[in-house]
Design a protein around this motif. Sequence first.
Motif, PDB file in Angstrom:
ATOM      1  N   THR A 186       0.852  -1.188   0.000  1.00 14.38           N
ATOM      2  CA  THR A 186       0.000   0.000   0.000  1.00 14.38           C
ATOM      3  C   THR A 186       0.885   1.235   0.000  1.00 14.38           C
ATOM      4  OG1 THR A 186      -1.832  -1.089   1.144  1.00 14.38           O
ATOM      5  CG2 THR A 186      -1.729   1.311   1.280  1.00 14.38           C
ATOM      6  N   LEU A 187       0.607   2.165  -0.919  1.00 15.78           N
ATOM      7  CA  LEU A 187       1.375   3.406  -1.026  1.00 15.78           C
ATOM      8  C   LEU A 187       0.552   4.580  -0.527  1.00 15.78           C
ATOM      9  CD1 LEU A 187       2.875   3.035  -4.636  1.00 15.78           C
ATOM     10  CD2 LEU A 187       3.927   2.352  -2.467  1.00 15.78           C
ATOM     11  N   SER A 188       1.170   5.434   0.271  1.00 18.10           N
ATOM     12  CA  SER A 188       0.508   6.668   0.681  1.00 18.10           C
ATOM     13  C   SER A 188       0.403   7.601  -0.525  1.00 18.10           C
ATOM     14  CB  SER A 188       1.314   7.356   1.782  1.00 18.10           C
ATOM     15  OG  SER A 188       2.562   7.820   1.257  1.00 18.10           O
ATOM     16  N   ALA A 189      -0.323   8.699  -0.357  1.00 14.58           N
ATOM     17  CA  ALA A 189      -0.443   9.661  -1.456  1.00 14.58           C
ATOM     18  C   ALA A 189       0.920  10.198  -1.864  1.00 14.58           C
ATOM     19  CB  ALA A 189      -1.374  10.800  -1.041  1.00 14.58           C
ATOM     20  N   GLU A 190       1.742  10.537  -0.877  1.00 11.82           N
ATOM     21  CA  GLU A 190       3.076  11.066  -1.184  1.00 11.82           C
ATOM     22  C   GLU A 190       3.932  10.013  -1.888  1.00 11.82           C
ATOM     23  OE1 GLU A 190       1.558  11.257   1.718  1.00 11.82           O
ATOM     24  OE2 GLU A 190       1.233  13.423   1.976  1.00 11.82           O
ATOM     25  N   GLU A 191       3.862   8.768  -1.437  1.00  8.86           N
ATOM     26  CA  GLU A 191       4.615   7.696  -2.081  1.00  8.86           C
ATOM     27  C   GLU A 191       4.118   7.442  -3.500  1.00  8.86           C
ATOM     28  OE1 GLU A 191       5.937   4.812   1.653  1.00  8.86           O
ATOM     29  OE2 GLU A 191       3.875   4.724   0.886  1.00  8.86           O
ATOM     30  N   SER A 192       2.829   7.583  -3.718  1.00  8.30           N
ATOM     31  CA  SER A 192       2.266   7.386  -5.053  1.00  8.30           C
ATOM     32  C   SER A 192       2.852   8.395  -6.035  1.00  8.30           C
ATOM     33  CB  SER A 192       0.740   7.518  -5.012  1.00  8.30           C
ATOM     34  OG  SER A 192       0.173   6.518  -4.188  1.00  8.30           O
ATOM     35  N   VAL A 193       3.020   9.630  -5.586  1.00 11.78           N
ATOM     36  CA  VAL A 193       3.645  10.651  -6.435  1.00 11.78           C
ATOM     37  C   VAL A 193       5.111  10.302  -6.666  1.00 11.78           C
ATOM     38  CG1 VAL A 193       4.317  13.075  -6.586  1.00 11.78           C
ATOM     39  CG2 VAL A 193       2.038  12.469  -5.761  1.00 11.78           C
ATOM     40  N   GLU A 194       5.809   9.904  -5.603  1.00 14.19           N
ATOM     41  CA  GLU A 194       7.225   9.549  -5.718  1.00 14.19           C
ATOM     42  C   GLU A 194       7.428   8.378  -6.691  1.00 14.19           C
ATOM     43  OE1 GLU A 194       8.425   8.704  -1.740  1.00 14.19           O
ATOM     44  OE2 GLU A 194       8.265  10.797  -1.068  1.00 14.19           O
ATOM     45  N   TRP A 195       6.505   7.438  -6.704  1.00 10.72           N
ATOM     46  CA  TRP A 195       6.610   6.274  -7.581  1.00 10.72           C
ATOM     47  C   TRP A 195       6.172   6.584  -9.008  1.00 10.72           C
ATOM     48  CZ3 TRP A 195       6.686   0.596  -6.366  1.00 10.72           C
ATOM     49  CH2 TRP A 195       7.324   0.342  -5.149  1.00 10.72           C
ATOM     50  N   GLY A 196       5.621   7.766  -9.232  1.00 12.35           N
ATOM     51  CA  GLY A 196       5.180   8.132 -10.564  1.00 12.35           C
ATOM     52  C   GLY A 196       3.770   7.682 -10.897  1.00 12.35           C
ATOM     53  N   LEU A 197       2.960   7.413  -9.870  1.00 14.00           N
ATOM     54  CA  LEU A 197       1.592   6.921 -10.077  1.00 14.00           C
ATOM     55  C   LEU A 197       0.538   8.001  -9.898  1.00 14.00           C
ATOM     56  CD1 LEU A 197       1.860   3.447  -8.325  1.00 14.00           C
ATOM     57  CD2 LEU A 197       1.822   3.934 -10.776  1.00 14.00           C
ATOM     58  N   ALA A 198       0.939   9.192  -9.518  1.00 10.58           N
ATOM     59  CA  ALA A 198       0.002  10.301  -9.364  1.00 10.58           C
ATOM     60  C   ALA A 198       0.715  11.591  -9.712  1.00 10.58           C
ATOM     61  CB  ALA A 198      -0.554  10.361  -7.945  1.00 10.58           C
ATOM     62  N   SER A 199      -0.076  12.586 -10.103  1.00  9.79           N
ATOM     63  CA  SER A 199       0.486  13.872 -10.495  1.00  9.79           C
ATOM     64  C   SER A 199       0.929  14.686  -9.285  1.00  9.79           C
ATOM     65  CB  SER A 199      -0.544  14.660 -11.316  1.00  9.79           C
ATOM     66  OG  SER A 199      -0.068  15.957 -11.613  1.00  9.79           O
ATOM     67  N   ARG A 200      -0.001  14.805  -8.313  1.00  3.08           N
ATOM     68  CA  ARG A 200       0.346  15.563  -7.107  1.00  3.08           C
ATOM     69  C   ARG A 200      -0.630  15.258  -5.992  1.00  3.08           C
ATOM     70  NH1 ARG A 200      -1.802  19.468 -10.657  1.00  3.08           N
ATOM     71  NH2 ARG A 200      -3.580  20.658  -9.853  1.00  3.08           N
ATOM     72  N   VAL A 201      -0.253  15.664  -4.778  1.00  2.39           N
ATOM     73  CA  VAL A 201      -1.070  15.500  -3.583  1.00  2.39           C
ATOM     74  C   VAL A 201      -1.622  16.863  -3.198  1.00  2.39           C
ATOM     75  CG1 VAL A 201      -1.107  14.764  -1.172  1.00  2.39           C
ATOM     76  CG2 VAL A 201       0.389  13.602  -2.811  1.00  2.39           C
ATOM     77  N   VAL A 202      -2.911  16.904  -2.846  1.00  2.83           N
ATOM     78  CA  VAL A 202      -3.533  18.146  -2.405  1.00  2.83           C
ATOM     79  C   VAL A 202      -4.307  17.872  -1.129  1.00  2.83           C
ATOM     80  CG1 VAL A 202      -3.713  19.032  -4.765  1.00  2.83           C
ATOM     81  CG2 VAL A 202      -5.622  17.769  -3.785  1.00  2.83           C
ATOM     82  N   PRO A 203      -4.541  18.885  -0.306  1.00  2.00           N
ATOM     83  CA  PRO A 203      -5.370  18.688   0.881  1.00  2.00           C
ATOM     84  C   PRO A 203      -6.733  18.137   0.478  1.00  2.00           C
ATOM     85  CG  PRO A 203      -4.260  20.814   0.994  1.00  2.00           C
ATOM     86  CD  PRO A 203      -4.002  20.271  -0.383  1.00  2.00           C
ATOM     87  N   ALA A 204      -7.258  17.227   1.282  1.00  2.00           N
ATOM     88  CA  ALA A 204      -8.520  16.568   0.943  1.00  2.00           C
ATOM     89  C   ALA A 204      -9.629  17.569   0.662  1.00  2.00           C
ATOM     90  CB  ALA A 204      -8.923  15.622   2.078  1.00  2.00           C
ATOM     91  N   ALA A 205      -9.678  18.640   1.422  1.00  2.00           N
ATOM     92  CA  ALA A 205     -10.739  19.634   1.249  1.00  2.00           C
ATOM     93  C   ALA A 205     -10.634  20.369  -0.087  1.00  2.00           C
ATOM     94  CB  ALA A 205     -10.709  20.637   2.402  1.00  2.00           C
ATOM     95  N   ASP A 206      -9.446  20.358  -0.684  1.00  2.00           N
ATOM     96  CA  ASP A 206      -9.219  21.090  -1.932  1.00  2.00           C
ATOM     97  C   ASP A 206      -9.240  20.182  -3.154  1.00  2.00           C
ATOM     98  OD1 ASP A 206      -8.849  23.307  -0.314  1.00  2.00           O
ATOM     99  OD2 ASP A 206      -6.657  23.106  -0.284  1.00  2.00           O
ATOM    100  N   LEU A 207      -9.450  18.884  -2.947  1.00  2.00           N
ATOM    101  CA  LEU A 207      -9.268  17.927  -4.041  1.00  2.00           C
ATOM    102  C   LEU A 207     -10.151  18.223  -5.245  1.00  2.00           C
ATOM    103  CD1 LEU A 207      -7.992  15.302  -5.133  1.00  2.00           C
ATOM    104  CD2 LEU A 207      -9.892  14.061  -4.042  1.00  2.00           C
ATOM    105  N   MET A 208     -11.444  18.344  -5.048  1.00  2.00           N
ATOM    106  CA  MET A 208     -12.336  18.548  -6.189  1.00  2.00           C
ATOM    107  C   MET A 208     -12.127  19.909  -6.826  1.00  2.00           C
ATOM    108  SD  MET A 208     -13.728  15.781  -6.831  1.00  2.00           S
ATOM    109  CE  MET A 208     -14.769  16.419  -8.146  1.00  2.00           C
TER     110      MET A 208
END
Length: 279
Positions: A186-208
Motif C-alpha cells: 500500500t502506497l501513501s499519497a506522497e509515495e504514489s507521487v514519488e513512484w510516478g503513479l500520481a500527479s500531485r497531492v492536495v489537501p482533501a478539502a481542496d481535491l475537487m
Amino acid sequence: MSEAHDLGQASDTGASNEVLYDVTDAIATITLNAPERMNTISREMLSQLTALLVQAEEDNDVRCVILTGTGRAFCAGLNLEEATGGGGISGGMNSNKVSATLDLRNTPPTVMQAMDTPTICAVNGGAAGYGMDTALGCDIRLMADTAKLAAAFTKRGVVPESGGTWFLPRMIGWEKASELIFTGRTLSAEESVEWGLASRVVPAADLMGEARKLAREIADNAPLAVQASKRMMRIGLNETFPDHVHHVYLQLLPLMRSEDMKEGMMAFLEKRKPEFKGQ
C-alpha cells in the motif's frame, strides 16, 4: 450550465444510485456513490459506471471527465460479500459455468483506455485492487493527502485483473511494478507521487476544486486537438517511431482544416483567449 442525471438512466435495472453523473461547463463528473461499503464495485455499479463513461465519451459537449468517489474511500476494490455470495463481477466463479471470455464492453478500465476524452481521477480516499486499477486507467491522478493506493491483489490470491499488469510496467518500469505487485504493498499519497503513479497531492478539502481547475484548463483547449493527441499517445504505445510520425501527420491533416485551428491561430495573433467549438 449543469446537467444532472438520474442513475436509472445508466442502468438497465434502474436500481439504486450507485454512480452519480453531472455535466457542468463541459466537465463531466462521475462519482462512485456507495460510501456505506467504501464504494466497492458491485455488478450494478460496474454497469452504471461503464454506461456513464460511454455517455460522457459520446457527448460532444463534454471535454474532460473527472472520476471520484463519495465518503472516505475512492473504491476499496470488488464487493467481496456480493462476489462470495455468487453474485457480482465474479458471479459463477465457483460453478462449472465459468465463461472463458470477458466482455470488454462492460469493464471500466478497457472503456477508459478507448476513450479520446481526457480523464482525471480525483482519488478522495483509499483505492484498492479493482479501485486502484480503475484509478490507473485515468490519464491523470490527483490524490487527497489522506488517499492511498493498495495493490492488494496477491494478498487476496488473485492477479491485478483489471489492468494493473498492463498499466504498471508501462508507468513505472518492470522493476518497480514487480515490487509493487509481488508484495501487494500500500502506497501513501506522497509515495504514489514519488513512484510516478500520481500527479500531485492536495489537501482533501481542496481535491475537487483542484481537479476541476485542471479539467477547466484542459477543456479550454481545442477539443479536437486534445482528443487527437490522446489518441496518438495511445496508438504510439504499440508502434515504431517512423510509423507513429506518419500516423501523427495523417491525424494533423484534418485538424489543419478545422475551424478550431483557425481560431487558435487568430487568437494568438490577436493576443486574446481562443473560443473553441470543437469544429
